[in-house]
Design a protein around this motif. Structure first.
Motif, PDB file in Angstrom:
ATOM      1  N   GLY A  31      36.689  45.047  51.151  1.00  0.00           N
ATOM      2  CA  GLY A  31      35.512  45.787  50.718  1.00  0.00           C
ATOM      3  C   GLY A  31      35.300  45.672  49.220  1.00  0.00           C
ATOM      4  O   GLY A  31      34.173  45.488  48.745  1.00  0.00           O
ATOM      5  N   LEU A  32      36.378  45.776  48.445  1.00  0.00           N
ATOM      6  CA  LEU A  32      36.282  45.631  46.996  1.00  0.00           C
ATOM      7  C   LEU A  32      35.820  44.229  46.603  1.00  0.00           C
ATOM      8  O   LEU A  32      35.018  44.060  45.683  1.00  0.00           O
ATOM      9  N   ARG A  33      36.305  43.224  47.303  1.00  0.00           N
ATOM     10  CA  ARG A  33      35.878  41.844  47.025  1.00  0.00           C
ATOM     11  C   ARG A  33      34.377  41.688  47.254  1.00  0.00           C
ATOM     12  O   ARG A  33      33.670  41.099  46.433  1.00  0.00           O
ATOM     13  N   ARG A  34      33.889  42.200  48.376  1.00  0.00           N
ATOM     14  CA  ARG A  34      32.461  42.109  48.678  1.00  0.00           C
ATOM     15  C   ARG A  34      31.640  42.844  47.620  1.00  0.00           C
ATOM     16  O   ARG A  34      30.623  42.348  47.149  1.00  0.00           O
ATOM     17  N   GLN A  35      32.091  44.036  47.239  1.00  0.00           N
ATOM     18  CA  GLN A  35      31.370  44.818  46.233  1.00  0.00           C
ATOM     19  C   GLN A  35      31.351  44.096  44.891  1.00  0.00           C
ATOM     20  O   GLN A  35      30.323  44.076  44.202  1.00  0.00           O
ATOM     21  N   ALA A  36      32.473  43.506  44.513  1.00  0.00           N
ATOM     22  CA  ALA A  36      32.536  42.786  43.238  1.00  0.00           C
ATOM     23  C   ALA A  36      31.581  41.595  43.245  1.00  0.00           C
ATOM     24  O   ALA A  36      30.861  41.359  42.268  1.00  0.00           O
ATOM     25  N   ARG A  37      31.541  40.852  44.337  1.00  0.00           N
ATOM     26  CA  ARG A  37      30.637  39.699  44.415  1.00  0.00           C
ATOM     27  C   ARG A  37      29.184  40.147  44.329  1.00  0.00           C
ATOM     28  O   ARG A  37      28.376  39.541  43.632  1.00  0.00           O
ATOM     29  N   ARG A  38      28.827  41.218  45.063  1.00  0.00           N
ATOM     30  CA  ARG A  38      27.462  41.743  45.026  1.00  0.00           C
ATOM     31  C   ARG A  38      27.114  42.234  43.623  1.00  0.00           C
ATOM     32  O   ARG A  38      26.026  41.980  43.120  1.00  0.00           O
ATOM     33  N   LEU A  39      28.042  42.929  42.997  1.00  0.00           N
ATOM     34  CA  LEU A  39      27.815  43.464  41.665  1.00  0.00           C
ATOM     35  C   LEU A  39      27.559  42.342  40.666  1.00  0.00           C
ATOM     36  O   LEU A  39      26.599  42.377  39.899  1.00  0.00           O
ATOM     37  N   VAL A  40      28.380  41.323  40.671  1.00  0.00           N
ATOM     38  CA  VAL A  40      28.219  40.203  39.741  1.00  0.00           C
ATOM     39  C   VAL A  40      26.895  39.493  40.000  1.00  0.00           C
ATOM     40  O   VAL A  40      26.200  39.108  39.062  1.00  0.00           O
ATOM     41  N   ASP A  41      26.505  39.334  41.262  1.00  0.00           N
ATOM     42  CA  ASP A  41      25.233  38.702  41.590  1.00  0.00           C
ATOM     43  C   ASP A  41      24.052  39.526  41.084  1.00  0.00           C
ATOM     44  O   ASP A  41      23.029  38.982  40.688  1.00  0.00           O
ATOM     45  N   ASP A  42      24.173  40.851  41.081  1.00  0.00           N
ATOM     46  CA  ASP A  42      23.078  41.738  40.686  1.00  0.00           C
ATOM     47  C   ASP A  42      22.965  41.951  39.182  1.00  0.00           C
ATOM     48  O   ASP A  42      21.916  42.349  38.693  1.00  0.00           O
ATOM     49  N   LEU A  43      24.034  41.724  38.441  1.00  0.00           N
ATOM     50  CA  LEU A  43      24.025  41.988  36.999  1.00  0.00           C
ATOM     51  C   LEU A  43      23.304  40.887  36.236  1.00  0.00           C
ATOM     52  O   LEU A  43      23.353  39.726  36.602  1.00  0.00           O
ATOM     53  N   ALA A  44      22.629  41.280  35.168  1.00  0.00           N
ATOM     54  CA  ALA A  44      21.922  40.303  34.334  1.00  0.00           C
ATOM     55  C   ALA A  44      22.902  39.644  33.374  1.00  0.00           C
ATOM     56  O   ALA A  44      23.766  40.302  32.815  1.00  0.00           O
ATOM     57  N   GLY A  45      22.740  38.363  33.193  1.00  0.00           N
ATOM     58  CA  GLY A  45      23.553  37.641  32.225  1.00  0.00           C
ATOM     59  C   GLY A  45      24.921  37.270  32.759  1.00  0.00           C
ATOM     60  O   GLY A  45      25.341  37.720  33.817  1.00  0.00           O
ATOM     61  N   PRO A  46      25.626  36.421  32.025  1.00  0.00           N
ATOM     62  CA  PRO A  46      26.952  35.977  32.451  1.00  0.00           C
ATOM     63  C   PRO A  46      27.993  37.082  32.260  1.00  0.00           C
ATOM     64  O   PRO A  46      28.213  37.551  31.159  1.00  0.00           O
ATOM     65  N   VAL A  47      28.586  37.487  33.357  1.00  0.00           N
ATOM     66  CA  VAL A  47      29.607  38.531  33.316  1.00  0.00           C
ATOM     67  C   VAL A  47      30.936  37.898  32.982  1.00  0.00           C
ATOM     68  O   VAL A  47      31.324  36.879  33.553  1.00  0.00           O
ATOM     69  N   ARG A  48      31.645  38.506  32.046  1.00  0.00           N
ATOM     70  CA  ARG A  48      32.949  37.982  31.660  1.00  0.00           C
ATOM     71  C   ARG A  48      34.050  38.609  32.499  1.00  0.00           C
ATOM     72  O   ARG A  48      34.992  37.951  32.898  1.00  0.00           O
ATOM     73  N   ARG A  49      33.948  39.905  32.745  1.00  0.00           N
ATOM     74  CA  ARG A  49      35.021  40.590  33.458  1.00  0.00           C
ATOM     75  C   ARG A  49      34.452  41.767  34.235  1.00  0.00           C
ATOM     76  O   ARG A  49      33.591  42.474  33.750  1.00  0.00           O
ATOM     77  N   VAL A  50      34.958  41.961  35.433  1.00  0.00           N
ATOM     78  CA  VAL A  50      34.650  43.139  36.245  1.00  0.00           C
ATOM     79  C   VAL A  50      35.973  43.724  36.687  1.00  0.00           C
ATOM     80  O   VAL A  50      36.857  43.000  37.135  1.00  0.00           O
ATOM     81  N   ARG A  51      36.140  45.020  36.537  1.00  0.00           N
ATOM     82  CA  ARG A  51      37.361  45.680  36.983  1.00  0.00           C
ATOM     83  C   ARG A  51      36.953  46.826  37.892  1.00  0.00           C
ATOM     84  O   ARG A  51      36.205  47.697  37.492  1.00  0.00           O
ATOM     85  N   LEU A  52      37.417  46.808  39.133  1.00  0.00           N
ATOM     86  CA  LEU A  52      37.132  47.860  40.103  1.00  0.00           C
ATOM     87  C   LEU A  52      38.427  48.541  40.483  1.00  0.00           C
ATOM     88  O   LEU A  52      39.468  47.897  40.531  1.00  0.00           O
ATOM     89  N   ARG A  53      38.359  49.828  40.782  1.00  0.00           N
ATOM     90  CA  ARG A  53      39.506  50.548  41.342  1.00  0.00           C
ATOM     91  C   ARG A  53      39.019  51.356  42.506  1.00  0.00           C
ATOM     92  O   ARG A  53      37.894  51.829  42.515  1.00  0.00           O
ATOM     93  N   SER A  54      39.862  51.585  43.454  1.00  0.00           N
ATOM     94  CA  SER A  54      39.493  52.401  44.600  1.00  0.00           C
ATOM     95  C   SER A  54      39.946  53.844  44.402  1.00  0.00           C
ATOM     96  O   SER A  54      39.166  54.766  44.557  1.00  0.00           O
ATOM     97  N   GLY A  55      41.212  54.061  44.029  1.00  0.00           N
ATOM     98  CA  GLY A  55      41.712  55.410  43.779  1.00  0.00           C
ATOM     99  C   GLY A  55      41.192  55.932  42.455  1.00  0.00           C
ATOM    100  O   GLY A  55      41.256  55.262  41.443  1.00  0.00           O
ATOM    101  N   ASP A  56      40.636  57.111  42.425  1.00  0.00           N
ATOM    102  CA  ASP A  56      40.033  57.731  41.238  1.00  0.00           C
ATOM    103  C   ASP A  56      38.881  56.898  40.683  1.00  0.00           C
ATOM    104  O   ASP A  56      38.597  56.930  39.486  1.00  0.00           O
ATOM    105  N   ALA A  57      38.207  56.168  41.506  1.00  0.00           N
ATOM    106  CA  ALA A  57      37.008  55.367  41.244  1.00  0.00           C
ATOM    107  C   ALA A  57      36.756  55.011  39.792  1.00  0.00           C
ATOM    108  O   ALA A  57      36.292  55.810  39.007  1.00  0.00           O
TER     109      ALA A  57
END
Length: 158
Positions: free
Chosen positions: A12-38
């Motif tokens: 689920g986190l992988r899918r969310q990260a891919r969707r997030l990067v696709d939706d963000l404007a410009g070249p994303v350098r880093r995305v960090r997601l956590r599940s516990g304590d969001a």
């Protein structure tokens, strides 16, 4: 072996990260997601590139000079889609996806960039013959860094 629940959370986190990067404007350098304590962190590359004739700052490393640098910049290249670690083969000890002299077609996998334990396939955007591998196996890469230099394929070469 990971239990089924943690594997589902990871997927689920992988899918969310891919969707997030696709939706963000410009070249994303880093995305960090956590599940516990969001927690969510997004870092973009500097959107304003330095002018070509700018003198590097005292703290910045100088770019290597020489004919190979100029020649490499003139050739089409397959570039890294993310910041991470570049791997030339699907697993340690396996044959590389491509080697110098190989013909590649658009969409063909040429390597993998591991970022945050996600394996991102790197695919060729155009047909061509591999003329140089620009990054060694297992080395860190930056976003949009050239990985493989290509010589475009014409109708007679295909």
């Amino acid at each position: 072996m990971a239990d089924d629940g943690s594997e589902q959370v990871l997927d689920g986190l992988r899918r969310q990260a891919r969707r997030l990067v696709d939706d963000l404007a410009g070249p994303v350098r880093r995305v960090r997601l956590r599940s516990g304590d969001a927690a969510l962190e997004v870092e973009w590359h500097d959107p304003v590139p330095a002018p070509r004739d700018a003198t590097p700052s005292a703290g910045a490393p100088a770019a290597p000079a020489g004919p190979e640098t100029a020649a490499a910049s003139d050739r089409p290249a397959v570039r890294s889609p993310v910041v991470g670690t570049f791997y030339r083969s699907p697993e340690p000890g396996a044959a590389p996806f491509v080697a110098v002299g190989d013909l590649v077609r658009p969409g063909q996998v040429i390597g993998i960039v591991e970022a945050m334990k996600l394996m991102n396939e790197v695919t060729a955007g155009q047909a061509g013959r591999v003329v140089e591998v620009l990054v060694d196996d297992g080395k860190p890469v930056e976003y949009d860094q050239p990985l493989i230099a290509l010589d475009p394929v014409t109708g007679r070469d295909a």
